[in-house]
Design a protein around this motif. Structure first.
Motif, mmCIF file in Angstrom:
data_model
loop_
_atom_site.group_PDB
_atom_site.id
_atom_site.type_symbol
_atom_site.label_atom_id
_atom_site.label_comp_id
_atom_site.label_asym_id
_atom_site.label_seq_id
_atom_site.Cartn_x
_atom_site.Cartn_y
_atom_site.Cartn_z
ATOM 1 N N LEU A 197 41.200 32.223 35.386
ATOM 2 C CA LEU A 197 41.799 33.538 35.160
ATOM 3 C C LEU A 197 43.140 33.669 35.873
ATOM 4 O O LEU A 197 44.116 34.165 35.304
ATOM 5 N N ILE A 198 43.198 33.219 37.120
ATOM 6 C CA ILE A 198 44.454 33.280 37.861
ATOM 7 C C ILE A 198 45.527 32.463 37.151
ATOM 8 O O ILE A 198 46.688 32.874 37.048
ATOM 9 N N GLY A 199 45.142 31.284 36.622
ATOM 10 C CA GLY A 199 46.096 30.464 35.888
ATOM 11 C C GLY A 199 46.645 31.177 34.655
ATOM 12 O O GLY A 199 47.852 31.138 34.391
ATOM 13 N N GLU A 200 45.767 31.858 33.917
ATOM 14 C CA GLU A 200 46.210 32.595 32.728
ATOM 15 C C GLU A 200 47.105 33.773 33.106
ATOM 16 O O GLU A 200 48.154 33.993 32.493
ATOM 17 N N PHE B 285 46.959 38.203 43.377
ATOM 18 C CA PHE B 285 46.213 37.756 44.553
ATOM 19 C C PHE B 285 44.806 37.322 44.173
ATOM 20 O O PHE B 285 44.202 37.844 43.229
ATOM 21 N N GLY B 286 44.270 36.367 44.941
ATOM 22 C CA GLY B 286 42.889 35.940 44.803
ATOM 23 C C GLY B 286 41.971 36.739 45.710
ATOM 24 O O GLY B 286 42.317 37.828 46.177
ATOM 25 N N THR C 290 36.622 49.235 52.281
ATOM 26 C CA THR C 290 37.476 48.054 52.242
ATOM 27 C C THR C 290 36.802 47.016 51.357
ATOM 28 O O THR C 290 35.619 46.738 51.531
ATOM 29 N N VAL C 291 37.538 46.460 50.402
ATOM 30 C CA VAL C 291 36.961 45.516 49.458
ATOM 31 C C VAL C 291 37.797 44.242 49.376
ATOM 32 O O VAL C 291 38.956 44.217 49.778
ATOM 33 N N LEU C 292 37.167 43.194 48.853
ATOM 34 C CA LEU C 292 37.829 41.905 48.622
ATOM 35 C C LEU C 292 37.671 41.558 47.144
ATOM 36 O O LEU C 292 36.793 40.785 46.771
ATOM 37 N N PRO C 293 38.492 42.121 46.272
ATOM 38 C CA PRO C 293 38.368 41.828 44.837
ATOM 39 C C PRO C 293 38.583 40.346 44.559
ATOM 40 O O PRO C 293 39.332 39.667 45.257
ATOM 41 N N ASP C 294 37.934 39.848 43.515
ATOM 42 C CA ASP C 294 38.132 38.443 43.157
ATOM 43 C C ASP C 294 39.572 38.178 42.725
ATOM 44 O O ASP C 294 40.134 37.131 43.035
ATOM 45 N N ILE C 295 40.163 39.120 41.993
ATOM 46 C CA ILE C 295 41.572 39.032 41.595
ATOM 47 C C ILE C 295 42.163 40.429 41.650
ATOM 48 O O ILE C 295 41.522 41.401 41.233
ATOM 49 N N SER C 296 43.391 40.542 42.160
ATOM 50 C CA SER C 296 44.117 41.810 42.181
ATOM 51 C C SER C 296 45.538 41.584 41.691
ATOM 52 O O SER C 296 46.151 40.559 42.008
ATOM 53 N N VAL D 44 42.172 45.007 38.678
ATOM 54 C CA VAL D 44 41.204 44.311 39.521
ATOM 55 C C VAL D 44 40.220 43.574 38.629
ATOM 56 O O VAL D 44 39.808 44.081 37.580
ATOM 57 N N VAL D 45 39.862 42.358 39.056
ATOM 58 C CA VAL D 45 38.844 41.566 38.367
ATOM 59 C C VAL D 45 37.716 41.268 39.343
ATOM 60 O O VAL D 45 37.967 40.864 40.483
#
Length: 222
Positions: A78-81, A94-95, A115-121, A141-142
């Protein structure tokens, strides 16, 4: 001489042990000091959490379990796309290590800190990025579902993202090879589309240039 050597050895060992204990105590205060049974303010949480992967849900610390290869592989694809489609833009991608802070204040419940740590932002407003964190809602957010996080991603974190004002929220299910797209309409999420790997392409609503075949995200799972 033998007794003296033993005494010197014991004294050196005792000194070394004290050094190690003091070091561990300092480490416990700075990086291992979060008690899962304690309620934390935002300032306390940010002070104590350093290397740990943890989120804060209205004062309650939630520790993150190690991810599976399926989970991480989907995030990487997903980050690559996203990176390819957004190339040339000033958006920040961001990852899962970006700490996102929502300074909520709920007078009725008496709780305020999330406070959260999304997989992708994806963040458009660079002013939100300070002190190594994002303060306020990313634009997109993903979250990739896993057995230990699916309930939070679908319910609790979805409510947090909605309340914070995340404009587009994607829930990715690698087991069913699908992506659910939620769009914020009048402060409420609407399920706009469910994309599957059966000859469908994903289209972002808020980033029109982001489009890709769903099958490419999950191809390594076949």
């Amino acid at each position: 001489m033998k007794i003296l050597s033993q005494r010197m050895y014991l004294q050196e060992a005792k000194t070394l042990a004290n050094i190690v204990i003091n070091s561990l105590e300092k480490e416990d205060t700075n990086t291992m000091g979060v008690d899962k049974d304690k309620i934390y303010t935002l300032d306390e949480f940010l002070l104590f959490v350093k290397e740990e992967r943890a989120e804060l849900y209205e004062g309650v610390p939630i520790f993150m379990a190690p991810a599976s290869f399926e989970h991480e592989g989907v995030i990487a694809n997903l980050i690559g796309e996203f990176r390819s489609r957004l190339k040339g833009n000033t958006y920040q991608l961001f990852g899962s290590n970006l700490q996102v802070v929502f300074p909520f204040k709920d007078e009725k419940k008496g709780k305020e800190d999330v406070t959260v740590l999304p997989d992708i932002s994806i963040v458009c407003d660079r002013s939100k990025l300070k002190n190594n964190r994002c303060y306020g809602a990313p634009d997109l957010v993903v979250e990739v579902l896993s057995p230990s996080t699916a309930r939070n991603d679908r319910l609790l974190k979805r409510l947090y993202y909605e309340k914070a004002g995340v404009r587009e929220y994607l829930i990715v299910d690698y087991q069913n090879q699908s992506i659910e797209k939620y769009i914020l309409h009048q402060d409420s999420y609407q399920l706009e589309e469910i994309y599957s790997s059966e000859n469908q392409s994903f289209h972002s609503t808020i980033f029109p240039d982001v489009t890709f075949p769903i099958a490419t995200i999950f191809s390594f799972l076949d």
